[in-house]
Design a protein around this motif. Structure first.
Motif: not given
Length: 283
Positions: A116-122
């Motif tokens: 979640f965190a990585e894809n949301a930031a992306g």
């Protein structure tokens, strides 16, 4: 949103995608970081899985013969994803026509999606409006699940409103409970009230035809719906219901996404989409 195994045309690309889809069982053990460090599907795969009735830059490994009211008749499309889709290249997805994304963040009261965190930031870096969804667990109180979601999903100005994913989880090894319909509706109201107070915007309710009917969700007032219907227009599966988003495929292919992904349409014009964003994004 709980991705299902799929069967497409038997090509090398389809076999690769089938292997990826076989991992999609909600509630399984969290993968390691390399499990979601995958590359997007190729343009060759998308061309080989073109489907009538969906936007031309997407594919579908299990296409449906859409009629006049096809997904492609709507101008604004997006995706929803979890760890099974890997690390998403949202710049590529945006160029292909993805205008929004909801990502699984939490489940129950003790699970966090590791992607979640990585894809949301992306998504934010790529300029794709993004939000988080919570997969409901029927063996835990609604207020505990709302608190867990709030603990793990930061409030970010401009993000999409939260989503409460309400569907039966047939694969859960720990919870087979199916509460009475009145209790289900009460849980929706309680979760929504707590989450709306924190984020300043009410969550949408995602659901499936069987869950909607079994729990009389049409009797809920003041609820904004995101409806799954992969073989018919929502107006056929949910008569007289108002909806904002339509999940029309669980086996879609999108540039920048490493395997099958859910495809969705916003139920209005591009102008209406901008109005909706201005009214419903987190402040």
């Amino acid at each position: 949103m709980n991705d299902k195994p799929f069967a497409g045309r038997v090509t090398a690309a389809a076999l690769f995608l089938a292997a990826a889809a076989a991992l999609a069982a909600c509630g399984s053990a969290p993968p390691s970081s390399q499990d979601f460090a995958t590359s997007g599907v190729s343009q060759m795969s998308i061309r080989a899985n073109r489907a009538e009735g969906i936007p031309v830059r997407f594919g579908d490994t299990k296409p449906h013969a859409w009629g006049a009211r096809s997904p492609a008749s709507y101008p604004v499309h997006g995706l929803d994803a979890a760890r099974y889709q890997g690390r998403i290249d949202f710049r590529e997805a945006r160029q292909a026509g993805i205008s929004f994304a909801w990502l699984k963040a939490t489940e129950g009261g003790d699970m966090v999606d590791p992607a979640f965190a990585e894809n949301a930031a992306g998504a934010r870096r790529a300029g794709v409006p993004v939000g988080a969804y919570h997969f409901y667990y029927f063996c835990r109180p609604a207020h505990e699940q709302a608190a867990w979601f709030i603990e793990n999903v930061p409030k970010v100005r401009g993000d999409l409103p939260p989503i409460l994913d309400m569907e039966w989880n047939h694969l859960s090894p720990t919870c087979t409970l199916r509460p009475p319909a009145a209790e289900v509706r009460a849980s929706i109201r309680e979760f929504s009230r707590i989450v709306a107070r924190h984020y300043g915007t009410a969550p949408l309710i995602y659901t499936t035809p069987d869950f909607y009917e079994r729990n009389d969700l049409g009797s809920l007032r003041g609820v904004e719906f995101w409806l799954r219907s992969v073989k018919a227009h929502p107006n056929e599966r949910y008569p007289n219901e108002r909806w904002s988003f339509w999940q029309y495929s669980g086996t879609g292919l999108v540039p920048g996404v490493g395997g099958p992904v859910d495809l969705n349409a916003f139920g209005g014009s591009r102008q209406a989409w901008q109005v909706w964003l201005s009214q419903r994004s987190q402040g």
